[in-house]
Design a protein around this motif. Structure first.
Motif, PDB file in Angstrom:
ATOM      1  N   ALA A  15       5.898  12.259  -3.376  1.00  0.00           N
ATOM      2  CA  ALA A  15       5.788  10.833  -3.066  1.00  0.00           C
ATOM      3  C   ALA A  15       5.973  10.595  -1.572  1.00  0.00           C
ATOM      4  CB  ALA A  15       6.815  10.039  -3.863  1.00  0.00           C
ATOM      5  N   LEU A  16       6.945  11.246  -0.976  1.00  0.00           N
ATOM      6  CA  LEU A  16       7.175  11.090   0.465  1.00  0.00           C
ATOM      7  C   LEU A  16       6.024  11.652   1.285  1.00  0.00           C
ATOM      8  CD1 LEU A  16      10.988  11.905   0.703  1.00  0.00           C
ATOM      9  CD2 LEU A  16       9.877   9.665   0.873  1.00  0.00           C
ATOM     10  N   ARG A  17       5.470  12.765   0.840  1.00  0.00           N
ATOM     11  CA  ARG A  17       4.349  13.375   1.563  1.00  0.00           C
ATOM     12  C   ARG A  17       3.125  12.460   1.531  1.00  0.00           C
ATOM     13  NH1 ARG A  17       4.200  18.143  -0.808  1.00  0.00           N
ATOM     14  NH2 ARG A  17       2.870  17.416  -2.487  1.00  0.00           N
ATOM     15  N   VAL A  18       2.785  11.932   0.377  1.00  0.00           N
ATOM     16  CA  VAL A  18       1.628  11.043   0.265  1.00  0.00           C
ATOM     17  C   VAL A  18       1.866   9.761   1.059  1.00  0.00           C
ATOM     18  CG1 VAL A  18       0.284   9.646  -1.348  1.00  0.00           C
ATOM     19  CG2 VAL A  18       0.873  11.990  -1.937  1.00  0.00           C
ATOM     20  N   MET A  19       3.096   9.241   0.993  1.00  0.00           N
ATOM     21  CA  MET A  19       3.417   8.020   1.721  1.00  0.00           C
ATOM     22  C   MET A  19       3.359   8.250   3.231  1.00  0.00           C
ATOM     23  SD  MET A  19       6.555   5.400   0.983  1.00  0.00           S
ATOM     24  CE  MET A  19       7.822   6.482   1.556  1.00  0.00           C
ATOM     25  N   PHE A  20       3.850   9.387   3.708  1.00  0.00           N
ATOM     26  CA  PHE A  20       3.819   9.691   5.131  1.00  0.00           C
ATOM     27  C   PHE A  20       2.391   9.756   5.651  1.00  0.00           C
ATOM     28  CE2 PHE A  20       3.192  12.956   8.394  1.00  0.00           C
ATOM     29  CZ  PHE A  20       3.904  12.377   9.435  1.00  0.00           C
ATOM     30  N   TRP A  21       1.544  10.528   4.974  1.00  0.00           N
ATOM     31  CA  TRP A  21       0.169  10.675   5.444  1.00  0.00           C
ATOM     32  C   TRP A  21      -0.606   9.372   5.317  1.00  0.00           C
ATOM     33  CZ3 TRP A  21      -0.629  14.204   8.739  1.00  0.00           C
ATOM     34  CH2 TRP A  21       0.067  15.409   8.664  1.00  0.00           C
ATOM     35  N   GLY A  22      -0.291   8.579   4.310  1.00  0.00           N
ATOM     36  CA  GLY A  22      -0.920   7.263   4.180  1.00  0.00           C
ATOM     37  C   GLY A  22      -0.523   6.340   5.316  1.00  0.00           C
ATOM     38  N   SER A  69       0.830  -1.208   0.000  1.00  0.00           N
ATOM     39  CA  SER A  69       0.000   0.000   0.000  1.00  0.00           C
ATOM     40  C   SER A  69       0.860   1.252   0.000  1.00  0.00           C
ATOM     41  CB  SER A  69      -0.920   0.007   1.212  1.00  0.00           C
ATOM     42  OG  SER A  69      -1.829  -1.057   1.137  1.00  0.00           O
ATOM     43  N   LEU A  70       1.896   1.262   0.843  1.00  0.00           N
ATOM     44  CA  LEU A  70       2.785   2.425   0.901  1.00  0.00           C
ATOM     45  C   LEU A  70       3.536   2.622  -0.409  1.00  0.00           C
ATOM     46  CD1 LEU A  70       4.204   2.133   4.511  1.00  0.00           C
ATOM     47  CD2 LEU A  70       2.582   3.816   3.631  1.00  0.00           C
ATOM     48  N   TYR A  71       3.969   1.524  -1.021  1.00  0.00           N
ATOM     49  CA  TYR A  71       4.666   1.617  -2.301  1.00  0.00           C
ATOM     50  C   TYR A  71       3.766   2.263  -3.368  1.00  0.00           C
ATOM     51  CZ  TYR A  71       6.616   0.238  -6.770  1.00  0.00           C
ATOM     52  OH  TYR A  71       7.099   0.259  -8.054  1.00  0.00           O
ATOM     53  N   PHE A  72       2.528   1.776  -3.445  1.00  0.00           N
ATOM     54  CA  PHE A  72       1.634   2.313  -4.468  1.00  0.00           C
ATOM     55  C   PHE A  72       1.164   3.730  -4.143  1.00  0.00           C
ATOM     56  CE2 PHE A  72       1.390  -2.176  -5.681  1.00  0.00           C
ATOM     57  CZ  PHE A  72       1.720  -2.034  -7.027  1.00  0.00           C
ATOM     58  N   LEU A  73       1.063   4.068  -2.863  1.00  0.00           N
ATOM     59  CA  LEU A  73       0.778   5.457  -2.504  1.00  0.00           C
ATOM     60  C   LEU A  73       1.904   6.370  -2.979  1.00  0.00           C
ATOM     61  CD1 LEU A  73      -0.707   5.166   1.087  1.00  0.00           C
ATOM     62  CD2 LEU A  73      -1.842   6.154  -0.911  1.00  0.00           C
ATOM     63  N   ALA A  74       3.144   5.943  -2.751  1.00  0.00           N
ATOM     64  CA  ALA A  74       4.288   6.739  -3.207  1.00  0.00           C
ATOM     65  C   ALA A  74       4.295   6.849  -4.731  1.00  0.00           C
ATOM     66  CB  ALA A  74       5.590   6.110  -2.713  1.00  0.00           C
ATOM     67  N   LEU A  75       4.003   5.759  -5.404  1.00  0.00           N
ATOM     68  CA  LEU A  75       3.972   5.771  -6.865  1.00  0.00           C
ATOM     69  C   LEU A  75       2.898   6.734  -7.383  1.00  0.00           C
ATOM     70  CD1 LEU A  75       5.024   4.479  -9.513  1.00  0.00           C
ATOM     71  CD2 LEU A  75       3.193   2.787  -9.256  1.00  0.00           C
ATOM     72  N   LEU A  76       1.714   6.671  -6.805  1.00  0.00           N
ATOM     73  CA  LEU A  76       0.643   7.567  -7.239  1.00  0.00           C
ATOM     74  C   LEU A  76       0.951   9.022  -6.899  1.00  0.00           C
ATOM     75  CD1 LEU A  76      -2.472   5.419  -6.356  1.00  0.00           C
ATOM     76  CD2 LEU A  76      -1.616   5.989  -8.629  1.00  0.00           C
ATOM     77  N   GLY A  77       1.592   9.256  -5.758  1.00  0.00           N
ATOM     78  CA  GLY A  77       1.997  10.610  -5.414  1.00  0.00           C
ATOM     79  C   GLY A  77       3.007  11.158  -6.416  1.00  0.00           C
ATOM     80  N   ALA A  78       3.944  10.317  -6.827  1.00  0.00           N
ATOM     81  CA  ALA A  78       4.948  10.738  -7.808  1.00  0.00           C
ATOM     82  C   ALA A  78       4.312  11.003  -9.171  1.00  0.00           C
ATOM     83  CB  ALA A  78       6.043   9.678  -7.932  1.00  0.00           C
ATOM     84  N   VAL A  79       3.388  10.146  -9.569  1.00  0.00           N
ATOM     85  CA  VAL A  79       2.707  10.338 -10.857  1.00  0.00           C
ATOM     86  C   VAL A  79       1.899  11.639 -10.849  1.00  0.00           C
ATOM     87  CG1 VAL A  79       0.879   9.411 -12.347  1.00  0.00           C
ATOM     88  CG2 VAL A  79       2.653   7.896 -11.460  1.00  0.00           C
ATOM     89  N   ALA A  80       1.195  11.874  -9.758  1.00  0.00           N
ATOM     90  CA  ALA A  80       0.404  13.106  -9.666  1.00  0.00           C
ATOM     91  C   ALA A  80       1.297  14.342  -9.673  1.00  0.00           C
ATOM     92  CB  ALA A  80      -0.453  13.084  -8.400  1.00  0.00           C
ATOM     93  N   ALA A  81       2.441  14.259  -8.986  1.00  0.00           N
ATOM     94  CA  ALA A  81       3.361  15.390  -8.965  1.00  0.00           C
ATOM     95  C   ALA A  81       3.942  15.644 -10.345  1.00  0.00           C
ATOM     96  CB  ALA A  81       4.479  15.125  -7.964  1.00  0.00           C
ATOM     97  N   ARG A  82       4.278  14.575 -11.024  1.00  0.00           N
ATOM     98  CA  ARG A  82       4.835  14.728 -12.380  1.00  0.00           C
ATOM     99  C   ARG A  82       3.805  15.348 -13.320  1.00  0.00           C
ATOM    100  NH1 ARG A  82       9.378  13.464 -15.265  1.00  0.00           N
ATOM    101  NH2 ARG A  82       9.012  12.744 -17.384  1.00  0.00           N
ATOM    102  N   ALA A  83       2.562  14.926 -13.177  1.00  0.00           N
ATOM    103  CA  ALA A  83       1.498  15.493 -14.013  1.00  0.00           C
ATOM    104  C   ALA A  83       1.281  16.966 -13.687  1.00  0.00           C
ATOM    105  CB  ALA A  83       0.198  14.720 -13.813  1.00  0.00           C
ATOM    106  N   GLY A  84       1.492  17.323 -12.423  1.00  0.00           N
ATOM    107  CA  GLY A  84       1.301  18.717 -12.019  1.00  0.00           C
ATOM    108  C   GLY A  84       2.537  19.574 -12.147  1.00  0.00           C
TER     109      GLY A  84
END
Length: 63
Positions: A38-45, A15-30
């Motif tokens: 990725a670290l922020r999304v993973m931390f809060w998750g 779950s943490l791995y995929f949260l980090a991956l999705l956070g990175a993808v969203a950041a790249r898109a933005g």
């Protein structure tokens, strides 16, 4: 067959791995820094999972 404790740890890590991956993808898109996002999304998750687990233990929920 895996013991339930190992499955819980594996599920949390995946779950943490995929949260980090999705956070990175969203950041790249933005167009923002991917590692920081990725670290922020993973931390809060992780915090949300820990709080949920703690509340479950308080009420005796076994999943």
């Amino acid at each position: 067959m895996w013991p339930l404790t190992q499955l819980a740890v594996l599920g949390s890590l995946c779950s943490l791995y995929f949260l980090a991956l999705l956070g990175a993808v969203a950041a790249r898109a933005g167009g923002t820094p991917t590692l920081k996002a990725a670290l922020r999304v993973m931390f809060w998750g992780a915090l949300a999972m820990a709080i949920t687990s703690g509340i479950g233990r308080v009420f005796g929920v076994v999943a």
